[in-house]
Design a protein around this motif. Structure first.
Motif, mmCIF file in Angstrom:
data_model
loop_
_atom_site.group_PDB
_atom_site.id
_atom_site.type_symbol
_atom_site.label_atom_id
_atom_site.label_comp_id
_atom_site.label_asym_id
_atom_site.label_seq_id
_atom_site.Cartn_x
_atom_site.Cartn_y
_atom_site.Cartn_z
ATOM 1 N N MET A 81 -2.215 7.925 -2.096
ATOM 2 C CA MET A 81 -2.442 8.784 -3.272
ATOM 3 C C MET A 81 -3.409 9.874 -2.825
ATOM 4 N N LEU A 82 -2.854 11.030 -2.566
ATOM 5 C CA LEU A 82 -3.678 12.114 -2.016
ATOM 6 C C LEU A 82 -4.296 12.941 -3.144
ATOM 7 N N SER A 83 -5.355 13.609 -2.796
ATOM 8 C CA SER A 83 -5.996 14.480 -3.791
ATOM 9 C C SER A 83 -5.081 15.667 -4.092
ATOM 10 N N ALA A 84 -4.996 15.987 -5.351
ATOM 11 C CA ALA A 84 -4.150 17.118 -5.756
ATOM 12 C C ALA A 84 -4.792 18.428 -5.304
ATOM 13 N N PRO A 85 -3.987 19.407 -4.886
ATOM 14 C CA PRO A 85 -4.589 20.695 -4.505
ATOM 15 C C PRO A 85 -5.181 21.381 -5.734
ATOM 16 N N ARG A 119 0.803 -1.217 0.000
ATOM 17 C CA ARG A 119 0.000 0.000 0.000
ATOM 18 C C ARG A 119 0.847 1.283 0.000
ATOM 19 N N GLN A 120 0.437 2.215 -0.818
ATOM 20 C CA GLN A 120 1.020 3.559 -0.825
ATOM 21 C C GLN A 120 -0.127 4.557 -0.865
#
Lengths: 695, 196
Positions: B143-147, B140-141
């Motif tokens: 993946m955040l929402s892009a600003p 697992r890594q």
């Protein structure tokens, strides 16, 4: 970050886009001024200005296509563009690079999906690169019947091709953020194990060679984030489908070459048949949920354009591999299917307007957002233009002209219509609209010299004519619907997420009248009205009115497979893949024509839930794929027991979709139901579960 | 009567499984007449038919089906479990036999694919291997929402527009009101044109 794409492409792209803007804007301004000059002076200045503005915007819109085709012709005629990327051959395939091939699906026809994957898998095997690729079926399916069928299809596929540990299947229960969430979920779980992912659609077919060339290109150009191929439309049999795929083959190459010429490394991503570098994608392309409610808020629907913009914002280039062969897709078979898809796209593209001012985006991608919205907005502009011109015509017929607009004038000012300029405008509009088609025809016939693959030069010419007539006939129908979609989107009506229809199927007259009856009646009324008021204007409106009056018949006729086949037999609307099909498409059709395996119990093969309960291999597989048994709290256990009892007492039809899903998620209750159902001695109840042997 | 082993055909999904079994045409169902049993009743007949259907559904080769069904019925009889409704008992015994055969087969041959799944009692014994076949190990890594914030001057512009828009939003989102406004606009244009 290494930059090995043609270094000066950014400067060149800027220059090219300036030229493009000049080419598009100057004639547009000239045409708008001409349109304003057609009308008599001193009369309805504001109405005239509005009409000229609408005309200008429409002219601008069609100029995009015209100049893109011209640029495409320039590139293709020369045979190269030194600022564009060049695709290496298969031999340059790098060793030790792992790539995941993703097929996100949502309530799709799993038979077609499985056949497509088998075709792709065998093609990869054929080029000797089986070990370099892993395949993932990423299911967001929420229909319990289809979920079970998918699992079964995965196991069958792996058995057939020996693909265990190379072909994987995952069903995601909460379908957060739809397709983009599905891909993001892959990136989070397994993305770190691969350098690239190739995203496909449920109806995509790509050859092993095209995969290899895409991976090699990405390795050769380490600054590329996304490389998009241009899929060719194939496999349709309805008349509309065949017309669309013919247009895609004849006009598509020049258009995509033109788009690539203007965009260079600022290209778009179309959501499928593209390769993506996973690490930057995971880092920079996670999509947020927009504030507010749909259609402008909520999940981003058309995720692909946004992902390309974000990738570019992070410094990675996005390219269109317009000359890559071996990439295929299927178009919607009927106009109604196409319009259903357009409804989704329309909302998605209008949602992009909210992102227009996002910090850091490149202007090329802002322009892409704007153009995406104009794609449907232009229909509303055309509708407004038609309405305004009708209004002016009515005024001209009924209203009393003002001969003395200025006080104390010695001579009257006659309202003069400059019809000559009007005709000039009409002709120039027609040229901008239809010349690209003629250019494409000449390119195929004279430069490529492969008219034989379209049935010969004469048949190619007739096919282009046919396609032009049909697209002209359908244009007003599309305009009416697209205008409606735009208005509904602006009014805040959201749409549901449904699986796209990909099967050739005819439309009944009842459905056609239901969809297009109102437009037909309105067109008839307007036609009758103008025949009484102004016959001269009726001629102006006649093409649009005729199209709307004939819409139900056109829709039914173009949805018929038989009609499409007759055209094919006559050698019309042929595409090279029909004349000399590639091995992959032959393989796909062979797989699809295989008979299904035997099914001793007498239930419908598509009843996935019943099969998961009754059919021993399907049942065992489903339970095994659920994973370890989870400890449930007493309330949930009691509820699921009650569901199992309900299914057993009343029959499988007693459960709704949510109840079926709940039961399918519980291996203990499902196994218990399996035993109880097989032990049913009541013949009536047993029959409900398909337990009557065929004699 | 020696019974053939058939563990590998319980789930005919491994790479070595014969495709001929999976793709064979469905044969017409012929009921078992239980010739070895003296007290054949309608219930026994149903049990025999159901067992044979079960075996057929599992793609057990036709030549093995009869033997397995008879074996199950014999065991039920031998245990003295002759009840009014023999069907559930026969099936339980049949499942037991299938497990024995499958276990014997697994002991001889290393399992390949998912062919060694046993039905139905030991259903959880091979879950881990099937799950691994369907889904590779997770690393697992995040993946955040892009600003997606707006540039300052654009934000100011949009905020101003928002201040104007917000009070009228509920009106705009009501289709009836907007259509009414549209109709009024058309009427206004119409009157304007005719009065011109």
């Amino acid at each position: 970050m290494p930059t090995s794409t043609p270094k000066s492409w950014e400067k060149v792209a800027k220059r090219r886009r300036l030229v493009f803007l000049a080419l598009v804007l100057v004639p547009t301004l000239f045409a708008s001024a001409q349109m304003a000059a057609v009308f008599p002076e001193h009369e309805n200045l504001w109405l005239k200005t509005l009409l000229a503005t609408f005309y200008g915007l429409l002219f601008l819109w069609i100029s995009f296509g015209f100049w893109t085709t011209v640029a495409g012709l320039w590139v293709m005629w020369r045979g190269y563009d030194r600022f564009n990327i060049r695709l290496p051959s298969v031999k340059k395939f790098p060793s030790g690079v792992r790539t995941a091939i993703l097929m996100p699906i949502y309530n799709e026809d799993i038979r077609r999906v499985s056949a497509g994957l088998e075709t792709i898998y065998r093609s990869v095997e054929k080029v000797g690169l089986r070990d370099a690729f892993d395949f993932f079926i990423l299911s967001d399916t929420n229909d319990p019947d289809k979920w079970v069928l998918e699992e079964n299809a995965w196991a069958d596929l792996c058995t057939r091709v020996g693909g265990f540990r190379r072909i994987f299947y995952r069903n995601r229960r909460p379908n957060l953020k739809r397709k983009s969430g599905n891909i993001a979920d892959f990136c989070r779980r397994w993305g770190s194990q691969y350098r690239y992912m190739i995203v496909l659609d449920a109806d995509s077919i790509m050859t092993g060679e095209s995969f290899a060339r895409m991976v090699a290109t990405m390795e050769q150009h380490p600054d590329i984030g996304i490389l998009q191929s241009v899929p060719l439309s194939v496999n349709r049999e309805t008349l509309l489908g065949r017309t669309q795929q013919f247009a895609n083959h004849v006009y598509g190459p020049l258009l995509s070459a033109g788009i690539s010429f203007w965009q260079l490394g600022d290209a778009q991503y179309w959501g499928h048949n593209a390769i993506i570098r996973i690490a930057p994608f995971r880092e920079h392309c996670g999509l947020p949920r927009l504030s507010g409610s749909p259609p402008f808020g909520g999940d981003i629907l058309s995720h692909d354009f946004v992902e390309a913009a974000l990738m570019r914002r992070a410094g990675w280039s996005v390219w269109l591999a317009h000359d890559l062969t071996g990439s295929y897709e299927e178009t919607p078979p009927t106009l109604i299917d196409e319009l259903e898809r357009d409804r989704r796209w329309c909302q998605g593209n209008f949602q992009h307007l909210r992102l227009l001012f996002t910090k850091g985006l490149f202007s090329a991608h802002r322009a892409v957002f704007l153009r995406g919205a104009l794609n449907y907005g232009s229909a509303l502009l055309w509708f407004c233009f038609m309405s305004l011109s009708t209004l002016i015509a009515v005024w001209d017929s009924i209203g009393v002209p003002n001969y003395f607009p200025k006080q104390h004038a010695l001579f009257p000012s006659w309202p003069v219509w400059h019809w000559g300029w009007g005709v000039t405008l009409l002709v120039s509009t027609a040229v901008v609209l239809f010349l690209p088609k003629i250019l494409c025809f000449f390119w195929v016939w004279a430069k490529q010299r492969n008219a034989d693959q379209y049935g010969g030069g004469f048949r190619l010419f007739v096919s282009v004519l046919l396609e032009t007539i049909l697209s002209t006939l359908l244009a007003p129908v599309r305009m009416l619907f697209h205008s409606k979609f735009v208005l509904l989107t602006l009014l805040g009506q959201k749409i549901s997420w449904e699986a796209q229809s990909r099967e050739d199927r005819g439309i009944s007259w009842r459905v056609a009248f239901k969809m297009h009856g109102t437009g037909m009646i309105a067109a008839l009324a307007i036609g009758i009205g103008f025949s009484l008021i102004s016959r001269s204007f009726l001629w102006w409106l006649l093409p649009v009115l005729t199209s709307l009056i004939l819409a139900p018949a056109t829709v039914v006729w173009t949805s018929r497979v038989g009609v499409g086949r007759r055209f094919r037999q006559a050698g019309l609307l042929l595409i090279p893949e029909e004349v000399a099909p590639p091995a992959e498409l032959i393989g796909l059709n062979a797989i699809l024509s295989r008979p299904p395996p035997p099914n001793p119990p007498t239930f419908d093969r598509l009843q996935g839930f019943v099969r998961a309960v009754v059919d021993p291999p399907v049942h065992a597989l489903h339970i095994a794929m659920l994973g370890e048994d989870k400890k449930l709290n007493a309330r949930i256990t009691a509820r699921r027991k009650a569901l199992a009892n309900k299914a057993f007492d009343v029959g499988p039809q007693a459960l709704n979709i949510a109840e079926k899903k709940a039961l399918l998620s519980d291996p203990v209750r499902l196994a218990d139901l399996h035993r109880r159902v097989w032990a049913l001695s009541d013949p009536e109840k047993a029959r409900e579960w398909g337990l009557t042997a065929e004699t | 009567m020696p019974l053939p082993k058939h563990g590998a055909t319980i789930l005919n999904l491994n790479a070595n499984a014969s495709r001929s079994v999976a793709l064979a045409k469905p044969e017409p169902f012929t009921s078992v007449r239980a010739p070895g049993l003296p007290d054949v009743t309608q219930e026994w007949q149903l049990a025999a038919e159901r067992m044979q259907l079960y075996l057929k559904s599992m793609q057990v080769p036709p030549e093995d089906q009869l033997g397995l069904a008879l074996e199950a019925m014999r065991r039920v009889k031998a245990n003295g479990q002759v009840h009014k409704d023999p069907l559930p008992f026969s099936l339980e015994v049949l499942w037991q036999i299938l497990q024995e055969r499958s276990a014997a087969d697994s002991a001889c041959n290393a399992p390949q694919g998912i062919s060694h799944l046993r039905l139905p009692a030991s259903r959880f014994s091979d879950v881990a291997s099937v799950a691994a076949l369907a889904r590779p190990a997770i690393r697992r890594q995040c993946m955040l929402s892009a600003p997606m914030e707006l540039s300052p001057w654009r934000k100011a512009l949009l905020d101003t527009l928002e201040v104007i828009r917000r009070p009228t939003e509920h009106l705009l989102y009501r289709r009836g009101i907007l259509l009414g406004a549209l109709a009024a606009l058309i009427l206004f244009l119409w009157l304007k044109v005719f009065s011109g």
